[in-house]
Design a protein around this motif. Structure first.
Motif, short mmCIF file in Angstrom:
data_model
loop_
_atom_site.label_atom_id
_atom_site.label_comp_id
_atom_site.label_asym_id
_atom_site.label_seq_id
_atom_site.Cartn_x
_atom_site.Cartn_y
_atom_site.Cartn_z
N UNK A 31 0.83 -1.20 0.00
CA UNK A 31 0.00 0.00 0.00
C UNK A 31 0.86 1.25 0.00
N UNK A 32 0.25 2.37 0.42
CA UNK A 32 0.95 3.65 0.32
C UNK A 32 1.52 4.10 1.66
N UNK A 33 1.64 3.18 2.62
CA UNK A 33 2.22 3.54 3.91
C UNK A 33 3.73 3.43 3.87
N UNK A 34 4.37 4.11 4.81
CA UNK A 34 5.81 3.95 5.01
C UNK A 34 6.03 3.53 6.45
N UNK A 35 7.15 2.85 6.69
CA UNK A 35 7.42 2.31 8.02
C UNK A 35 8.88 2.57 8.40
N UNK A 36 9.06 3.19 9.56
CA UNK A 36 10.37 3.30 10.19
C UNK A 36 10.54 2.05 11.06
N UNK A 37 11.54 1.23 10.74
CA UNK A 37 11.73 -0.04 11.43
C UNK A 37 13.02 0.00 12.24
N UNK A 38 12.96 -0.45 13.49
CA UNK A 38 14.13 -0.42 14.34
C UNK A 38 14.37 0.97 14.91
N UNK A 39 15.60 1.21 15.32
CA UNK A 39 15.94 2.49 15.94
C UNK A 39 16.42 3.49 14.89
N UNK A 40 16.58 4.74 15.33
CA UNK A 40 17.00 5.80 14.41
C UNK A 40 18.45 5.66 13.99
N UNK A 41 19.25 4.91 14.73
CA UNK A 41 20.66 4.78 14.38
C UNK A 41 21.05 3.41 13.86
N UNK A 42 20.13 2.43 13.96
CA UNK A 42 20.46 1.10 13.45
C UNK A 42 19.33 0.48 12.63
N UNK A 43 18.29 1.24 12.38
CA UNK A 43 17.14 0.69 11.69
C UNK A 43 17.17 0.88 10.19
N UNK A 44 16.00 0.73 9.57
CA UNK A 44 15.88 0.91 8.13
C UNK A 44 14.48 1.44 7.82
N UNK A 45 14.22 1.67 6.55
CA UNK A 45 13.01 2.38 6.12
C UNK A 45 12.32 1.57 5.04
N UNK A 46 11.03 1.39 5.18
CA UNK A 46 10.23 0.64 4.20
C UNK A 46 9.17 1.56 3.61
N UNK A 47 9.02 1.52 2.29
CA UNK A 47 8.01 2.37 1.64
C UNK A 47 8.34 3.85 1.78
N UNK A 48 9.61 4.19 1.63
CA UNK A 48 10.05 5.58 1.85
C UNK A 48 9.33 6.54 0.92
#
Length: 334
Positions: A31-48
Protein backbone atom coordinates in the motif's frame (compact mmCIF):
# COMPACT_ATOMS: atom_id res chain seq x y z
CA UNK A 1 -2.22 20.34 22.10
CA UNK A 2 -3.04 16.65 22.18
CA UNK A 3 -1.61 14.36 19.48
CA UNK A 4 -4.07 13.44 16.74
CA UNK A 5 -6.23 10.41 17.40
CA UNK A 6 -4.64 7.31 15.92
CA UNK A 7 -6.34 4.41 14.21
CA UNK A 8 -6.95 1.35 16.39
CA UNK A 9 -4.82 -1.78 15.87
CA UNK A 10 -5.70 -4.09 13.02
CA UNK A 11 -8.04 -7.03 13.46
CA UNK A 12 -6.51 -10.13 15.12
CA UNK A 13 -4.21 -12.09 12.84
CA UNK A 14 -5.16 -15.56 11.66
CA UNK A 15 -2.37 -18.17 12.09
CA UNK A 16 -2.56 -19.60 8.58
CA UNK A 17 -2.23 -16.13 7.06
CA UNK A 18 0.64 -14.92 9.21
CA UNK A 19 3.16 -13.14 6.97
CA UNK A 20 6.90 -13.49 7.50
CA UNK A 21 7.43 -10.14 9.20
CA UNK A 22 11.17 -10.67 9.64
CA UNK A 23 11.94 -10.38 5.93
CA UNK A 24 14.50 -7.59 5.34
CA UNK A 25 12.16 -5.27 3.43
CA UNK A 26 8.85 -6.29 5.03
CA UNK A 27 7.42 -7.34 1.69
CA UNK A 28 4.22 -8.28 3.49
CA UNK A 29 3.55 -4.57 4.08
CA UNK A 30 1.99 -3.02 1.02
CA UNK A 31 0.00 0.00 0.00
CA UNK A 32 0.95 3.65 0.32
CA UNK A 33 2.22 3.54 3.91
CA UNK A 34 5.81 3.95 5.01
CA UNK A 35 7.42 2.31 8.02
CA UNK A 36 10.37 3.30 10.19
CA UNK A 37 11.73 -0.04 11.43
CA UNK A 38 14.13 -0.42 14.34
CA UNK A 39 15.94 2.49 15.94
CA UNK A 40 17.00 5.80 14.41
CA UNK A 41 20.66 4.78 14.38
CA UNK A 42 20.46 1.10 13.45
CA UNK A 43 17.14 0.69 11.69
CA UNK A 44 15.88 0.91 8.13
CA UNK A 45 13.01 2.38 6.12
CA UNK A 46 10.23 0.64 4.20
CA UNK A 47 8.01 2.37 1.64
CA UNK A 48 10.05 5.58 1.85
CA UNK A 49 8.61 8.83 0.59
CA UNK A 50 10.91 11.26 -1.23
CA UNK A 51 10.70 14.98 -0.64
CA UNK A 52 8.92 16.74 -3.48
CA UNK A 53 11.49 18.81 -5.43
CA UNK A 54 8.68 21.09 -6.67
CA UNK A 55 6.95 21.73 -3.35
CA UNK A 56 6.05 25.44 -2.99
CA UNK A 57 7.15 25.74 0.67
CA UNK A 58 9.53 22.89 1.57
CA UNK A 59 12.84 22.73 -0.29
CA UNK A 60 15.51 20.04 -0.49
CA UNK A 61 19.08 20.91 0.45
CA UNK A 62 21.12 20.29 -2.71
CA UNK A 63 23.67 18.14 -0.89
CA UNK A 64 20.88 15.93 0.48
CA UNK A 65 19.58 15.34 -3.03
CA UNK A 66 23.11 14.51 -4.24
CA UNK A 67 23.50 12.02 -1.40
CA UNK A 68 20.00 10.62 -2.02
CA UNK A 69 19.28 11.46 1.60
CA UNK A 70 15.93 13.18 1.04
CA UNK A 71 13.68 10.24 2.00
CA UNK A 72 11.61 9.77 5.12
CA UNK A 73 8.39 8.37 6.44
CA UNK A 74 5.20 9.79 5.02
CA UNK A 75 4.41 11.28 8.44
CA UNK A 76 7.73 13.12 8.68
CA UNK A 77 7.64 14.63 5.21
CA UNK A 78 3.96 15.55 5.38
CA UNK A 79 4.56 17.28 8.72
CA UNK A 80 7.51 19.23 7.30
CA UNK A 81 5.41 20.31 4.31
CA UNK A 82 2.54 21.48 6.51
CA UNK A 83 4.86 23.37 8.86
CA UNK A 84 6.74 24.94 5.94
CA UNK A 85 3.54 26.27 4.40
CA UNK A 86 2.27 27.68 7.68
CA UNK A 87 5.58 29.50 8.13
CA UNK A 88 5.43 30.81 4.56
CA UNK A 89 1.99 32.21 5.29
CA UNK A 90 3.09 33.88 8.53
CA UNK A 91 6.43 35.06 7.13
CA UNK A 92 5.95 35.80 3.40
CA UNK A 93 8.92 34.77 1.33
CA UNK A 94 10.04 32.09 3.78
CA UNK A 95 11.21 28.77 2.35
CA UNK A 96 12.04 25.91 4.68
CA UNK A 97 15.00 23.76 3.63
CA UNK A 98 15.49 20.21 4.89
CA UNK A 99 18.08 17.45 4.42
CA UNK A 100 19.72 15.15 5.27
CA UNK A 101 16.78 12.90 6.15
CA UNK A 102 17.41 9.23 5.28
CA UNK A 103 18.33 7.13 2.27
CA UNK A 104 15.69 5.47 0.06
CA UNK A 105 15.80 2.27 2.14
CA UNK A 106 17.26 3.74 5.31
CA UNK A 107 20.50 2.47 6.75
CA UNK A 108 23.74 4.39 7.17
CA UNK A 109 24.40 7.63 5.31
CA UNK A 110 27.72 9.52 5.29
CA UNK A 111 28.40 11.83 8.21
CA UNK A 112 25.67 10.54 10.50
CA UNK A 113 25.36 8.04 13.33
CA UNK A 114 21.58 8.23 13.08
CA UNK A 115 19.17 9.17 10.24
CA UNK A 116 18.79 5.44 9.52
CA UNK A 117 15.04 4.92 9.65
CA UNK A 118 13.24 7.92 8.18
CA UNK A 119 12.40 9.81 11.39
CA UNK A 120 15.26 12.38 11.36
CA UNK A 121 15.69 15.62 9.42
CA UNK A 122 18.36 18.29 9.44
CA UNK A 123 16.98 21.81 9.04
CA UNK A 124 19.22 24.87 8.44
CA UNK A 125 18.51 27.89 10.63
CA UNK A 126 16.57 30.87 9.36
CA UNK A 127 18.84 33.92 9.11
CA UNK A 128 18.69 37.67 8.58
CA UNK A 129 21.10 39.81 6.60
CA UNK A 130 22.82 42.96 7.81
CA UNK A 131 19.82 45.07 6.78
CA UNK A 132 17.45 42.84 8.77
CA UNK A 133 15.91 41.18 5.72
CA UNK A 134 14.74 37.56 5.94
CA UNK A 135 17.09 34.96 4.54
CA UNK A 136 16.04 31.37 3.81
CA UNK A 137 19.02 29.31 2.76
CA UNK A 138 20.20 25.73 2.51
CA UNK A 139 23.58 26.75 3.95
CA UNK A 140 24.54 25.65 7.47
CA UNK A 141 26.61 28.38 9.08
CA UNK A 142 27.81 28.12 12.71
CA UNK A 143 26.25 30.70 15.02
CA UNK A 144 28.02 32.31 17.99
CA UNK A 145 26.45 32.93 21.40
CA UNK A 146 25.54 36.50 20.40
CA UNK A 147 23.48 35.21 17.49
CA UNK A 148 25.93 36.33 14.81
CA UNK A 149 27.19 33.99 12.12
CA UNK A 150 30.75 32.79 12.59
CA UNK A 151 31.57 34.27 9.19
CA UNK A 152 29.81 36.75 6.92
CA UNK A 153 27.20 39.29 7.99
CA UNK A 154 24.21 37.06 8.68
CA UNK A 155 22.54 36.62 12.05
CA UNK A 156 20.34 33.99 13.70
CA UNK A 157 16.68 34.92 13.09
CA UNK A 158 15.33 34.26 16.58
CA UNK A 159 11.63 35.02 15.89
CA UNK A 160 11.42 32.80 12.80
CA UNK A 161 13.45 29.97 14.32
CA UNK A 162 11.19 30.07 17.37
CA UNK A 163 8.16 30.01 15.04
CA UNK A 164 9.56 26.83 13.48
CA UNK A 165 9.96 25.23 16.91
CA UNK A 166 6.43 26.18 17.91
CA UNK A 167 4.90 24.96 14.65
CA UNK A 168 6.64 21.59 14.98
CA UNK A 169 5.40 21.20 18.53
CA UNK A 170 1.85 22.08 17.48
CA UNK A 171 1.84 19.79 14.42
CA UNK A 172 -0.86 17.20 15.26
CA UNK A 173 0.33 14.36 13.02
CA UNK A 174 3.75 13.74 14.57
CA UNK A 175 5.22 13.71 18.07
CA UNK A 176 8.58 15.47 18.40
CA UNK A 177 11.21 13.68 20.47
CA UNK A 178 14.19 15.99 19.90
CA UNK A 179 15.18 19.23 18.24
CA UNK A 180 18.93 19.09 18.70
CA UNK A 181 20.54 22.52 18.95
CA UNK A 182 23.46 24.14 20.77
CA UNK A 183 22.67 25.31 24.29
CA UNK A 184 23.69 28.87 23.49
CA UNK A 185 21.04 29.05 20.75
CA UNK A 186 18.45 27.28 22.85
CA UNK A 187 18.86 30.09 25.39
CA UNK A 188 18.18 32.70 22.70
CA UNK A 189 15.01 30.90 21.65
CA UNK A 190 13.68 30.30 25.17
CA UNK A 191 14.43 33.87 26.26
CA UNK A 192 12.53 35.14 23.24
CA UNK A 193 9.58 32.84 23.92
CA UNK A 194 9.40 33.94 27.56
CA UNK A 195 9.52 37.62 26.60
CA UNK A 196 6.81 37.01 24.01
CA UNK A 197 4.57 35.34 26.59
CA UNK A 198 4.02 32.10 24.67
CA UNK A 199 1.67 29.41 25.95
CA UNK A 200 3.13 27.79 29.06
CA UNK A 201 2.63 24.24 27.83
CA UNK A 202 4.42 24.96 24.55
CA UNK A 203 7.27 26.61 26.47
CA UNK A 204 7.59 23.57 28.74
CA UNK A 205 7.70 21.25 25.77
CA UNK A 206 10.24 23.38 23.94
CA UNK A 207 12.58 23.30 26.94
CA UNK A 208 12.49 19.50 26.85
CA UNK A 209 12.80 18.85 23.12
CA UNK A 210 15.49 21.47 22.47
CA UNK A 211 18.62 19.60 23.48
CA UNK A 212 22.34 19.86 22.82
CA UNK A 213 23.66 16.38 21.95
CA UNK A 214 26.16 14.88 24.34
CA UNK A 215 28.10 12.75 21.89
CA UNK A 216 28.18 14.57 18.56
CA UNK A 217 28.30 18.05 17.06
CA UNK A 218 26.69 20.61 19.37
CA UNK A 219 24.47 21.70 16.45
CA UNK A 220 25.34 25.38 16.26
CA UNK A 221 24.51 25.47 12.53
CA UNK A 222 21.23 23.56 12.16
CA UNK A 223 18.32 21.88 13.90
CA UNK A 224 18.18 18.11 13.95
CA UNK A 225 14.55 17.00 14.22
CA UNK A 226 13.60 13.52 15.39
CA UNK A 227 10.04 12.31 15.70
CA UNK A 228 8.70 9.34 17.66
CA UNK A 229 7.42 6.15 16.04
CA UNK A 230 3.74 6.21 15.09
CA UNK A 231 1.32 3.51 16.18
CA UNK A 232 1.40 1.50 12.94
CA UNK A 233 5.21 1.57 13.02
CA UNK A 234 5.41 0.52 16.66
CA UNK A 235 3.30 -2.53 15.83
CA UNK A 236 5.74 -3.44 13.04
CA UNK A 237 8.97 -3.01 15.01
CA UNK A 238 9.78 0.70 15.21
CA UNK A 239 11.76 1.43 18.39
CA UNK A 240 12.01 4.71 20.30
CA UNK A 241 15.04 5.19 22.51
CA UNK A 242 15.95 8.06 24.73
CA UNK A 243 13.71 10.58 26.42
CA UNK A 244 9.96 9.96 26.56
CA UNK A 245 8.20 13.23 27.31
CA UNK A 246 5.24 13.25 29.71
CA UNK A 247 2.75 14.32 27.03
CA UNK A 248 3.70 11.61 24.52
CA UNK A 249 1.31 8.81 23.61
CA UNK A 250 3.35 5.59 23.83
CA UNK A 251 0.67 3.16 22.62
CA UNK A 252 1.37 0.66 25.41
CA UNK A 253 -2.24 -0.53 25.49
CA UNK A 254 -2.29 -1.15 21.75
CA UNK A 255 1.06 -2.94 21.89
CA UNK A 256 -0.09 -5.23 24.70
CA UNK A 257 -3.24 -5.99 22.72
CA UNK A 258 -1.08 -7.04 19.77
CA UNK A 259 1.08 -9.21 22.04
CA UNK A 260 -2.09 -10.93 23.20
CA UNK A 261 -3.00 -11.62 19.56
CA UNK A 262 0.41 -13.12 18.83
CA UNK A 263 0.82 -15.42 21.86
CA UNK A 264 -1.51 -18.16 20.50
CA UNK A 265 0.86 -18.62 17.56
CA UNK A 266 3.47 -20.02 19.98
CA UNK A 267 1.24 -23.04 20.49
CA UNK A 268 0.77 -23.65 16.78
CA UNK A 269 1.70 -26.93 15.12
CA UNK A 270 3.30 -25.05 12.24
CA UNK A 271 6.95 -23.98 12.41
CA UNK A 272 6.37 -20.84 10.32
CA UNK A 273 3.66 -19.62 12.68
CA UNK A 274 5.87 -20.19 15.72
CA UNK A 275 8.80 -18.38 14.11
CA UNK A 276 6.44 -15.54 13.22
CA UNK A 277 5.25 -15.29 16.82
CA UNK A 278 8.76 -15.30 18.30
CA UNK A 279 9.93 -12.67 15.84
CA UNK A 280 6.90 -10.46 16.43
CA UNK A 281 7.33 -10.67 20.21
CA UNK A 282 10.92 -9.48 19.80
CA UNK A 283 9.86 -6.68 17.42
CA UNK A 284 7.37 -5.52 20.03
CA UNK A 285 10.07 -5.86 22.70
CA UNK A 286 7.50 -7.68 24.81
CA UNK A 287 9.46 -8.69 27.90
CA UNK A 288 6.23 -9.89 29.50
CA UNK A 289 6.11 -12.70 26.95
CA UNK A 290 9.37 -14.33 28.07
CA UNK A 291 7.57 -16.87 30.23
CA UNK A 292 5.55 -17.92 27.19
CA UNK A 293 8.76 -18.43 25.18
CA UNK A 294 10.48 -20.61 27.78
CA UNK A 295 8.58 -23.83 26.91
CA UNK A 296 9.97 -23.56 23.37
CA UNK A 297 13.53 -24.00 24.65
CA UNK A 298 12.84 -27.75 24.56
CA UNK A 299 11.05 -27.73 21.19
CA UNK A 300 11.79 -30.72 18.96
CA UNK A 301 12.62 -28.36 16.09
CA UNK A 302 16.13 -27.25 17.02
CA UNK A 303 15.83 -24.11 14.87
CA UNK A 304 12.79 -22.98 16.85
CA UNK A 305 14.53 -23.80 20.15
CA UNK A 306 17.53 -21.74 19.04
CA UNK A 307 15.32 -18.83 17.98
CA UNK A 308 13.49 -18.91 21.32
CA UNK A 309 16.85 -18.96 23.14
CA UNK A 310 18.00 -15.89 21.21
CA UNK A 311 14.69 -14.11 21.82
CA UNK A 312 14.80 -14.66 25.57
CA UNK A 313 18.42 -13.52 25.77
CA UNK A 314 17.58 -10.39 23.79
CA UNK A 315 14.47 -9.49 25.76
CA UNK A 316 16.32 -9.97 29.04
CA UNK A 317 19.15 -7.74 27.84
CA UNK A 318 21.81 -10.42 27.95
CA UNK A 319 22.96 -10.26 24.32
CA UNK A 320 21.86 -9.06 20.89
CA UNK A 321 21.72 -11.63 18.08
CA UNK A 322 22.79 -10.06 14.75
CA UNK A 323 19.30 -10.51 13.27
CA UNK A 324 17.96 -8.02 15.83
CA UNK A 325 20.80 -5.52 15.95
CA UNK A 326 18.51 -2.89 14.37
CA UNK A 327 16.37 -2.99 17.53
CA UNK A 328 19.19 -2.19 19.93
CA UNK A 329 19.89 0.99 21.84
CA UNK A 330 21.04 3.85 19.68
CA UNK A 331 23.29 6.84 19.91
CA UNK A 332 21.09 9.79 20.96
CA UNK A 333 22.77 12.41 18.84
CA UNK A 334 23.61 13.11 15.20
Amino acid sequence: TRPAKRKPPRAPLQPMHAPAFDRPHLRALSGDRSYSIGTASRGYLVGARAMNPHHPCLKIRPIAKTRKAHYGTMELITALERVACRLAKSWPGTELYAGDLSGPHGGDIPGHASHNSGRDADIPFFMRDKAGRLVSSHRMIPIRADGQAKWGSLSFDVPRNWALVEELLREPHVQVQYLFIANRLKRLLIDYAVAKGVDGEILKRAKRVLQQPRDSSIHAEHFHLRIYCGLAERLEGCVDYGRVHPWIKTYEREIMARVGEVLPFLRSQGSEEIRFAITRIVRLRAKVAVEHLEPLLEHQDKAIAALATDAIAFLRGRRTPPRWSHLTEEDPGE
